[in-house]
Design a protein around this motif. Structure first.
Motif, PDB file in Angstrom:
ATOM      1  N   PHE A 105      96.928 116.788 108.025  1.00  0.00           N
ATOM      2  CA  PHE A 105      96.110 118.074 107.742  1.00  0.00           C
ATOM      3  C   PHE A 105      96.856 119.067 107.529  1.00  0.00           C
ATOM      4  CE2 PHE A 105      94.566 114.903 111.363  1.00  0.00           C
ATOM      5  CZ  PHE A 105      93.192 114.812 110.887  1.00  0.00           C
ATOM      6  N   GLU A 106      96.055 119.966 106.589  1.00  0.00           N
ATOM      7  CA  GLU A 106      96.459 121.278 106.238  1.00  0.00           C
ATOM      8  C   GLU A 106      95.432 122.141 106.374  1.00  0.00           C
ATOM      9  OE1 GLU A 106      98.168 120.865 102.023  1.00  0.00           O
ATOM     10  OE2 GLU A 106      97.502 118.602 102.124  1.00  0.00           O
ATOM     11  N   PRO A 107      95.453 122.792 107.675  1.00  0.00           N
ATOM     12  CA  PRO A 107      94.321 123.669 107.957  1.00  0.00           C
ATOM     13  C   PRO A 107      94.860 125.117 107.359  1.00  0.00           C
ATOM     14  CG  PRO A 107      95.878 123.529 109.984  1.00  0.00           C
ATOM     15  CD  PRO A 107      96.244 122.377 108.618  1.00  0.00           C
ATOM     16  N   SER A 108      93.480 125.569 107.035  1.00  0.00           N
ATOM     17  CA  SER A 108      93.547 127.148 106.557  1.00  0.00           C
ATOM     18  C   SER A 108      92.231 127.894 107.046  1.00  0.00           C
ATOM     19  CB  SER A 108      93.615 127.352 104.916  1.00  0.00           C
ATOM     20  OG  SER A 108      92.478 126.745 104.246  1.00  0.00           O
ATOM     21  N   LEU A 109      92.404 129.091 107.303  1.00  0.00           N
ATOM     22  CA  LEU A 109      91.205 130.174 107.693  1.00  0.00           C
ATOM     23  C   LEU A 109      91.022 130.891 106.854  1.00  0.00           C
ATOM     24  CD1 LEU A 109      89.454 131.050 110.105  1.00  0.00           C
ATOM     25  CD2 LEU A 109      91.232 132.332 110.720  1.00  0.00           C
ATOM     26  N   ASN A 110      89.798 131.045 106.316  1.00  0.00           N
ATOM     27  CA  ASN A 110      89.533 132.177 105.341  1.00  0.00           C
ATOM     28  C   ASN A 110      88.081 132.975 105.840  1.00  0.00           C
ATOM     29  OD1 ASN A 110      91.142 130.610 103.071  1.00  0.00           O
ATOM     30  ND2 ASN A 110      89.934 128.954 104.039  1.00  0.00           N
ATOM     31  N   LEU A 111      88.496 134.094 105.769  1.00  0.00           N
ATOM     32  CA  LEU A 111      87.343 135.072 106.285  1.00  0.00           C
ATOM     33  C   LEU A 111      87.022 136.035 105.135  1.00  0.00           C
ATOM     34  CD1 LEU A 111      88.736 136.059 109.885  1.00  0.00           C
ATOM     35  CD2 LEU A 111      87.111 134.188 109.384  1.00  0.00           C
ATOM     36  N   ALA A 112      85.931 136.287 104.858  1.00  0.00           N
ATOM     37  CA  ALA A 112      85.393 136.942 103.686  1.00  0.00           C
ATOM     38  C   ALA A 112      83.993 137.877 104.169  1.00  0.00           C
ATOM     39  CB  ALA A 112      84.835 136.180 102.542  1.00  0.00           C
ATOM     40  N   GLY A 113      84.052 138.980 103.297  1.00  0.00           N
ATOM     41  CA  GLY A 113      82.899 139.932 103.543  1.00  0.00           C
ATOM     42  C   GLY A 113      82.546 140.376 102.123  1.00  0.00           C
ATOM     43  N   PHE A 114      81.277 140.489 101.759  1.00  0.00           N
ATOM     44  CA  PHE A 114      80.850 140.751 100.391  1.00  0.00           C
ATOM     45  C   PHE A 114      79.337 141.625 100.762  1.00  0.00           C
ATOM     46  CE2 PHE A 114      81.415 136.492 101.302  1.00  0.00           C
ATOM     47  CZ  PHE A 114      80.170 135.855 101.754  1.00  0.00           C
ATOM     48  N   TYR A 115      79.314 142.475  99.763  1.00  0.00           N
ATOM     49  CA  TYR A 115      77.999 143.371  99.815  1.00  0.00           C
ATOM     50  C   TYR A 115      77.251 143.669  98.458  1.00  0.00           C
ATOM     51  CZ  TYR A 115      74.955 147.414 100.279  1.00  0.00           C
ATOM     52  OH  TYR A 115      73.723 148.277 100.304  1.00  0.00           O
ATOM     53  N   LYS A 116      76.236 143.804  97.971  1.00  0.00           N
ATOM     54  CA  LYS A 116      75.701 144.090  96.689  1.00  0.00           C
ATOM     55  C   LYS A 116      74.413 145.252  96.839  1.00  0.00           C
ATOM     56  CE  LYS A 116      72.880 140.067  95.850  1.00  0.00           C
ATOM     57  NZ  LYS A 116      72.389 138.955  94.887  1.00  0.00           N
ATOM     58  N   THR A 117      74.485 145.945  96.001  1.00  0.00           N
ATOM     59  CA  THR A 117      73.460 147.071  96.002  1.00  0.00           C
ATOM     60  C   THR A 117      72.048 146.521  95.369  1.00  0.00           C
ATOM     61  OG1 THR A 117      74.266 148.096  94.004  1.00  0.00           O
ATOM     62  CG2 THR A 117      75.223 148.877  96.081  1.00  0.00           C
ATOM     63  N   ASN A 118      72.003 145.549  94.480  1.00  0.00           N
ATOM     64  CA  ASN A 118      70.862 145.163  94.035  1.00  0.00           C
ATOM     65  C   ASN A 118      70.415 143.516  94.401  1.00  0.00           C
ATOM     66  OD1 ASN A 118      68.648 144.568  92.340  1.00  0.00           O
ATOM     67  ND2 ASN A 118      69.420 145.950  90.725  1.00  0.00           N
ATOM     68  N   ASP A 119      69.449 143.364  94.982  1.00  0.00           N
ATOM     69  CA  ASP A 119      69.172 141.944  95.431  1.00  0.00           C
ATOM     70  C   ASP A 119      68.767 141.129  94.107  1.00  0.00           C
ATOM     71  OD1 ASP A 119      70.054 142.464  97.683  1.00  0.00           O
ATOM     72  OD2 ASP A 119      67.981 142.633  98.655  1.00  0.00           O
ATOM     73  N   ASP A 120      68.254 141.989  93.151  1.00  0.00           N
ATOM     74  CA  ASP A 120      67.853 141.246  91.899  1.00  0.00           C
ATOM     75  C   ASP A 120      68.722 140.640  90.856  1.00  0.00           C
ATOM     76  OD1 ASP A 120      65.135 141.751  92.620  1.00  0.00           O
ATOM     77  OD2 ASP A 120      65.062 143.556  91.545  1.00  0.00           O
ATOM     78  N   ILE A 121      70.156 140.868  91.283  1.00  0.00           N
ATOM     79  CA  ILE A 121      71.175 140.497  90.433  1.00  0.00           C
ATOM     80  C   ILE A 121      72.120 139.410  91.353  1.00  0.00           C
ATOM     81  CG2 ILE A 121      73.449 141.168  89.411  1.00  0.00           C
ATOM     82  CD1 ILE A 121      72.440 143.974  88.723  1.00  0.00           C
ATOM     83  N   ASP A 122      72.097 138.313  90.765  1.00  0.00           N
ATOM     84  CA  ASP A 122      72.886 137.179  91.456  1.00  0.00           C
ATOM     85  C   ASP A 122      74.423 137.964  91.643  1.00  0.00           C
ATOM     86  OD1 ASP A 122      70.881 135.751  90.948  1.00  0.00           O
ATOM     87  OD2 ASP A 122      71.835 134.622  89.209  1.00  0.00           O
ATOM     88  N   TRP A 123      75.011 137.150  92.840  1.00  0.00           N
ATOM     89  CA  TRP A 123      76.077 137.506  93.337  1.00  0.00           C
ATOM     90  C   TRP A 123      77.427 137.189  92.193  1.00  0.00           C
ATOM     91  CZ3 TRP A 123      77.215 139.849  97.751  1.00  0.00           C
ATOM     92  CH2 TRP A 123      76.300 139.771  98.696  1.00  0.00           C
ATOM     93  N   VAL A 124      78.375 137.877  91.944  1.00  0.00           N
ATOM     94  CA  VAL A 124      79.265 137.750  91.282  1.00  0.00           C
ATOM     95  C   VAL A 124      80.431 136.698  92.086  1.00  0.00           C
ATOM     96  CG1 VAL A 124      81.401 138.695  89.695  1.00  0.00           C
ATOM     97  CG2 VAL A 124      79.115 139.807  89.973  1.00  0.00           C
ATOM     98  N   TYR A 125      80.578 137.498  93.163  1.00  0.00           N
ATOM     99  CA  TYR A 125      81.554 136.419  93.984  1.00  0.00           C
ATOM    100  C   TYR A 125      80.804 135.525  94.806  1.00  0.00           C
ATOM    101  CZ  TYR A 125      85.286 135.921  97.941  1.00  0.00           C
ATOM    102  OH  TYR A 125      86.124 134.983  98.233  1.00  0.00           O
ATOM    103  N   ASP A 126      80.413 134.406  94.031  1.00  0.00           N
ATOM    104  CA  ASP A 126      79.223 133.559  94.200  1.00  0.00           C
ATOM    105  C   ASP A 126      79.799 132.237  94.938  1.00  0.00           C
ATOM    106  OD1 ASP A 126      80.767 132.100  92.476  1.00  0.00           O
ATOM    107  OD2 ASP A 126      78.965 132.375  90.936  1.00  0.00           O
ATOM    108  N   ARG A 127      79.131 131.304  95.103  1.00  0.00           N
ATOM    109  CA  ARG A 127      79.424 130.200  95.975  1.00  0.00           C
ATOM    110  C   ARG A 127      80.379 129.210  95.575  1.00  0.00           C
ATOM    111  NH1 ARG A 127      76.907 125.336  94.075  1.00  0.00           N
ATOM    112  NH2 ARG A 127      75.400 125.497  92.292  1.00  0.00           N
ATOM    113  N   TYR A 128      80.916 129.560  93.950  1.00  0.00           N
ATOM    114  CA  TYR A 128      82.177 128.807  93.531  1.00  0.00           C
ATOM    115  C   TYR A 128      83.375 129.509  93.871  1.00  0.00           C
ATOM    116  CZ  TYR A 128      78.580 126.353  90.666  1.00  0.00           C
ATOM    117  OH  TYR A 128      77.715 125.464  90.253  1.00  0.00           O
ATOM    118  N   GLU A 129      83.125 130.851  94.160  1.00  0.00           N
ATOM    119  CA  GLU A 129      84.430 131.666  94.579  1.00  0.00           C
ATOM    120  C   GLU A 129      84.618 131.551  96.108  1.00  0.00           C
ATOM    121  OE1 GLU A 129      86.369 133.476  92.350  1.00  0.00           O
ATOM    122  OE2 GLU A 129      85.033 133.061  90.481  1.00  0.00           O
ATOM    123  N   ARG A 130      83.871 131.432  96.910  1.00  0.00           N
ATOM    124  CA  ARG A 130      84.013 131.667  98.242  1.00  0.00           C
ATOM    125  C   ARG A 130      84.481 130.248  99.017  1.00  0.00           C
ATOM    126  NH1 ARG A 130      77.865 134.210  99.476  1.00  0.00           N
ATOM    127  NH2 ARG A 130      78.094 135.736  97.961  1.00  0.00           N
TER     128      ARG A 130
END
Length: 567
Positions: A105-130
């Protein structure tokens, strides 16, 4: 005599193998950092290889490493070479180690936080990045002969990651759990026939790519996820053949052959021919040396009462790269789902068939400087409004799926560029990095997006017919359904000619400007910090004339690799 024969066999075996704690048949998934490192030191040595096609086995990557003259590399180049070798020699946490058979096994822990000011714009740091909050890949390995691996994760499902109100990857609701893992898993085996020529076979599920690009290959990009595949490979440093079949959805199979050749070590070209068939798996398409277009399969799936939907989509792609001088390469990709020749336009002018072409061209440069290197890349791309799109979504070059928990979100993923069809784009990336210590990159992206860009074509379709997710049946005989689909239709659309002749970006273009600064810092071998602020400005937002949208986003992440703590 017997002793001499045994000694000879042992010597041959030693030449065909190498020390690799991970196992020679382990796959390096598309987007792995090893491909970046290998590209950097290969360009420094003015040598090209087939690392633009992924995933590759560790043995294949080692074959490309062996071509590079280690002593001729700069200090940072030798450090990068050693870094790859150290990764290959890493030992996972082994719970079973019996002779050459092991479970780890190769365990890793990844913690992230993200915030955007406009909900009408898609995430830049999206599901592919996280990254998943907890990632514990499990491996069963049999020396350098067989590797089986799967992702074991504790993560948010993709629907939860899309929410505008989601600001972290930390799980705090039962509805947010991803219970559909693994997203990636495989069986890989192979053997070296000589010192430089090998054969391999893999069956698995996950992302693949054909062509190393900035924004995702136009031919086949790693933004197409969760595809099950089986492939056979024959490879050497200057030639590689791949024959594969991939399953997008139920009764939706993509068969393709891929031939890669290299000349004088500085020019490499790849040809891809494929056929997508909306029908059960067929033996005739599994022929490893066949020209699919010659079968004329589009004539064999005529709609009838018993099977009103089956049809096909031909596919062709070319990828090339050239390194005329050290440190830099020029590259291009071309993809085609359909093309109407001048003869066809002249003699069949009443045909609703549009062109489906796309291409991208770019330059990538790595320049060693002091104890690090500069990375400069520039890329432009263009896609027709009907690239990847056919008469029915059933046999278009897209995979669709949905989750069975939480929001039960529906996803559509094109085979190639994540921007989809109907898009003209350009991206510039400038950065400096000290490998395995810190890096900073400035990334600017511009897109002119038509009304059929991204996954826009599925919004109207889903609203009218519900096509997508677990439902993959679209009735082309139904006028209401056919009218909801983007493809020009003579029977249900009075404007089919203008649709057929549309050029990118069609309709009211949406203009996107996006700037990101990406920084990483690795104070310890096992600890990595990342931060990425972004600013997005959109004109004609959602393809509506005069609409504007502006937004700022900030993402930060921390990763702990437990394998490296023990070092």
């Amino acid at each position: 005599m017997k002793r001499k024969l045994l000694t000879g066999l042992l010597l041959i075996n030693s030449c065909l193998s190498f020390v690799c704690a991970r196992g020679a048949q382990e796959l390096l998934e598309s987007g792995h950092w090893v491909y970046d490192s290998l590209t950097a030191i290969s360009l420094e040595a003015k040598v090209l290889n087939f690392s633009g096609t992924a995933p590759l086995t560790i043995k294949q990557v080692q074959l490309y490493l062996d071509e590079i003259d280690y002593d001729s590399l700069s200090d940072v180049g030798r450090e990068e070479y050693d870094r790859i070798e150290r990764y290959f020699a890493e030992e996972p946490f082994k719970v079973i180690n019996s002779d050459i058979l092991s479970v780890g096994f190769e365990p890793s822990l990844n913690l992230a936080g993200f915030y955007k000011t406009n909900d009408d714009i898609d995430w830049v740091y999206d599901r592919y990045e996280r990254d998943p909050m907890l990632d514990v890949p499990a491996t069963i390995a049999c020396g350098d002969y067989v590797t089986m691996k799967m992702d074991v994760i504790l993560a948010q499902n993709k629907g939860a990651s899309l929410r505008d109100s989601n600001y972290t990857n930390i799980l705090y609701s039962a509805d947010d759990f991803d219970i559909n893992f693994p997203d990636n898993g495989y069986f890989s085996t192979g053997i070296m026939l000589t010192e430089k020529t090998g054969i391999g076979f893999q069956i698995g599920k996950g992302s693949r790519s054909i062509g190393r690009t900035l924004t995702g290959s136009m031919i086949w990009s790693d933004y197409l996820t969760g595809v099950s595949y089986a492939q056979l490979e024959l490879y050497s440093p200057s030639f590689k053949y791949t024959g594969a079949v991939s399953q997008f959805n139920v009764d939706k199979y993509m068969y393709h052959h891929q031939i890669e050749a290299r000349f004088f070590k500085i020019f490499q070209i790849t040809f891809v021919e494929g056929l997508l068939v909306y029908a059960p798996l067929e033996l005739r398409y599994l022929n490893p040396w066949m020209i699919f277009h010659g079968i004329a399969a589009w004539r064999e799936y005529e709609p009838d009462d018993d099977d009103p939907e089956s049809n096909t989509c031909d596919y062709f792609g070319i990828n090339f790269q050239l390194t005329p001088v050290k440190y830099t390469r020029f590259y291009g990709t071309f993809a085609m789902t359909q093309y109407q020749t001048p003869y066809e336009r002249k003699n069949y002018g009443d045909s609703p068939t549009p062109n489906g072409l796309g291409a991208q061209f770019g330059n990538e440069t790595y320049i060693p400087y002091q104890n690090g290197r500069f990375h400069i890349a520039l890329e432009g791309s263009w896609a027709d409004p009907y690239l990847y799109i056919k008469e029915s979504p059933n046999w278009s070059m897209v995979r669709t799926y949905s989750e069975n928990m939480g929001d039960k979100a529906i996803f559509y993923e094109w085979i190639g560029s994540p921007f989809g069809p109907d898009t003209i784009s350009g991206e510039l990336s400038l950065g400096y990095e000290v490998p395995d210590k810190w890096s900073v990159d400035l990334i600017y992206l511009f897109m002119a997006r038509g009304e059929q860009s991204g996954t826009n074509v599925f919004k109207k379709l889903y609203a009218a017919t519900g096509w997508g997710g677990q439902k993959t049946s679209f009735d082309t005989e139904n006028e209401d359904e056919a009218g909801a689909w983007a493809y020009p239709d003579k029977d249900s659309q009075s404007d089919w000619e203008s649709k057929r002749d549309a050029i990118s970006p069609s309709g009211t273009p949406e203009y996107v400007n996006r700037i990101s600064i990406r920084g990483t810092w690795k104070p310890k071998n096992y600890l990595t910090f990342r931060i990425q602020p972004s600013f997005v400005a959109i004109m004609n937002h959602n393809n509506e004339q005069g609409e504007k949208a502006f937004g700022f986003e900030l993402a930060a992440a921390l990763s702990v690799n437990f394998i490296n703590i023990k070092k």
